[in-house]
Design an enzyme around this catalytic site. Sequence first.
Site, PDB file in Angstrom:
ATOM      1  CG  ASN A  77     114.439  70.427 -93.252  1.00  0.00           C
ATOM      2  OD1 ASN A  77     115.625  70.156 -93.387  1.00  0.00           O
ATOM      3  ND2 ASN A  77     113.596  70.524 -94.273  1.00  0.00           N
ATOM      4  CG  ASP A 134     105.522  76.493 -93.863  1.00  0.00           C
ATOM      5  OD1 ASP A 134     106.098  75.388 -93.832  1.00  0.00           O
ATOM      6  OD2 ASP A 134     104.453  76.672 -94.451  1.00  0.00           O
ATOM      7  CE1 TYR A 236     108.837  70.014-105.459  1.00  0.00           C
ATOM      8  CE2 TYR A 236     108.990  71.114-103.339  1.00  0.00           C
ATOM      9  CZ  TYR A 236     108.346  70.247-104.188  1.00  0.00           C
ATOM     10  OH  TYR A 236     107.201  69.602-103.774  1.00  0.00           O
ATOM     11  NE  ARG A 263     114.681  78.431 -94.996  1.00  0.00           N
ATOM     12  CZ  ARG A 263     114.553  77.585 -96.032  1.00  0.00           C
ATOM     13  NH1 ARG A 263     115.563  77.388 -96.858  1.00  0.00           N
ATOM     14  NH2 ARG A 263     113.421  76.924 -96.225  1.00  0.00           N
TER      15      ARG A 263
END
Length: 741
Positions: A77, A134, A236, A263
Amino acid sequence: MQRQGGRQGGRQGGRLGGGGGGPRWGNGPGRGGDGSGPRWGGDARGFEQRPQRPRRPPPDRTPQPLPPLELLFATGNAKKLAELRELAEPTGLTIRDGTDLPEVVEDGATFVENARKKAVAAVLQTGLSALADDSGLLVDALDGAPGVLSARYGGPPTGDRAADDARNIEKLLDALEETPDDARGAHFACALVLAGPLADGPGALHSDEGVPYRAFFSRSFGRILRERDGEGGFGYDPVFLSDDLGCTFASASAAEKHSVSHRGRAFAALLPALTALRARDEAPSAPLFLRPLGLEALVHALAETIGGGLRYAVRGLESALSERPGLGAKERAAVAALHIHALRRLGVLQLAAGALLGEALQTPDPRRLRPRDAGVLAVLTLADVDEKGHRLPHRGPGERSALTGLLERHTNLIGHLPAPASKIDKALRTATHALDQLPGDDGAAIAAGAHPELYAALVEAFGAASASRVLDYLAEQGPPTLRLTRDADADEVLREISRLGARTVRLPEPPGAVALLSTARITVTEAFHRGDFEMQDAGSQQICTMAAVQPGMRVADWCAGAGGKTLALADALQGEGEVVALDVHDGRLREAQRRVGRAGVQDLVRIERHADDAEADARLGDFDVVLVDAPCSSTGALRRTPELRWHTDAAWLQRFPEQQRAIALRAAARVRPGGRLVYATCSLMPAENEAVAHALAEELGWKLVAEQRIGPSNPEWLAHGPLAQIGPDGFYSAALERPHG
């Protein structure tokens, strides 16, 4: 809390083990025939104190900066990679692109499992230390969905991330269309997993392939909007209204988002661990420096500790060191480390002593040792570690121990041993293998360094795997931890400390917590005498945070002890309000008074001896906050007092709950309507923690507004492989709110 006195065995002649004979080695004349042997009895006295020399200003020993670090980030990503690089940029950490790594099937049941799979795969592919994450969104009204399926919630990924994000948001909003605004709570969760050589060491977890790893987990809370707001971020972010920011992540700046995001918080938890791991690898691993005089001091320390009923071990060590001024700093450190090691391994050492004598195998009970046993225990301790002080596995003959090195340097000691060195090594191997033959779980308990009844209680509370993790964590050395005061210039304080040679690392929580990665005499600094910092475990600091003290409040520290929490509560008042510190021990109150004076908060703190009298309580008046750090089994702080491992039996564990309830109820009477009672312990045991707090809430009719398990008392936290090198002791705290009216 420590019990006073001690239970002594009913044996005569100081024999080791449960009823068999024991060595009487060490009961003869002081130093042996040639005057060179150690005083094995551990009771030597009479050395003159070295005269004190004028103190000189210490030289600047500021540690060198750690070399740059590059970590491979295992992700496909690109937006996650960019975000992590933004987080890492101010720290000097370089994040290497791992987007070309083979894709890993993310079919784990948890975020940690998926992140571990990616990080481990990257390590196996490259041989480098790697980082993987994750993360996902968990919505309360959807029972935690989309959860680990967040990236695939709207369907299989198409390769077009913008389109996938839009599809996921559309499905989420459709699922919540009938959900009222006050029921749209949600949170983001992130697991960062560090894997590879850098993650190795005590406390590390291992994958099925044997790759060491550690996990760092965090959350960010908010709610889901009915429509998008903002053009930034990804995933989101446009529909997640952050509780911390009051806006969506998509409409916040990058710096704002990083400061509170899942994060960002996980990365903040990772950074001090990286510093600690790198400092550990950088530090030279020198052999223990020990001479016959140092071995004599170890014998003395063990004899004093055993003679004191296996209590107050620090006093025994201090006595041994103070009477041997010929010991240098390195040798004193070696004696202290070996003394602690012996106390943690005392059950195995006792088994080995029995094996030397050919005794019948039985579960050891270190409480039955006698001071005269100290000599053989000291020699076994040296044979139990390698020359750098690390525990040996005792798999077979030929292992080189600290005893081996000492005998090579001082051959005149050989004739003073209780048995030939080869037999001493064999006895430890025999003891290690004998653990499996002890009844029930006794072998597992002794191997973990705990009384079997303590081990059984931990297994009952947390399960066998978590019980072992708890005891392993509490076998590691805890860090000296500072609490920086609100008015302190943090950067200047840390620079002053570093000039003494101490490497520090700021912890992500609570605010102002700093762990020392290397020791130094920080109490000689001007910052300490100005009151810019206090020594206080990070877990204890978190308890004070739960008190939620605001300026102008009236606060009671009901079991104040030596005043560490009193000072933290006073600091939270920011110059307005009052803290009343209460305790029944005059010595502790005198220490609290001294610390209050040095911190310069006499105008905010009143110290009183706590009378066991309801009328005296009434004269105290009512408080906005009452903190009760209740007497407890102290199982969360076993690494500070390892000798208590052998006293914590079922009777000790059952002693406190009723006493805790009575103390808390008495304190609750002084909480004013709308005020808060904070109940806390340094225990791991549910019977002293949740059981008491929940019973209090029910009996009082008050609302339990918050509770937390801190450090090793939290099995979920332990399951992530934390570093004891920077981690807190184990605590529990709960906040109860008194209704208005």
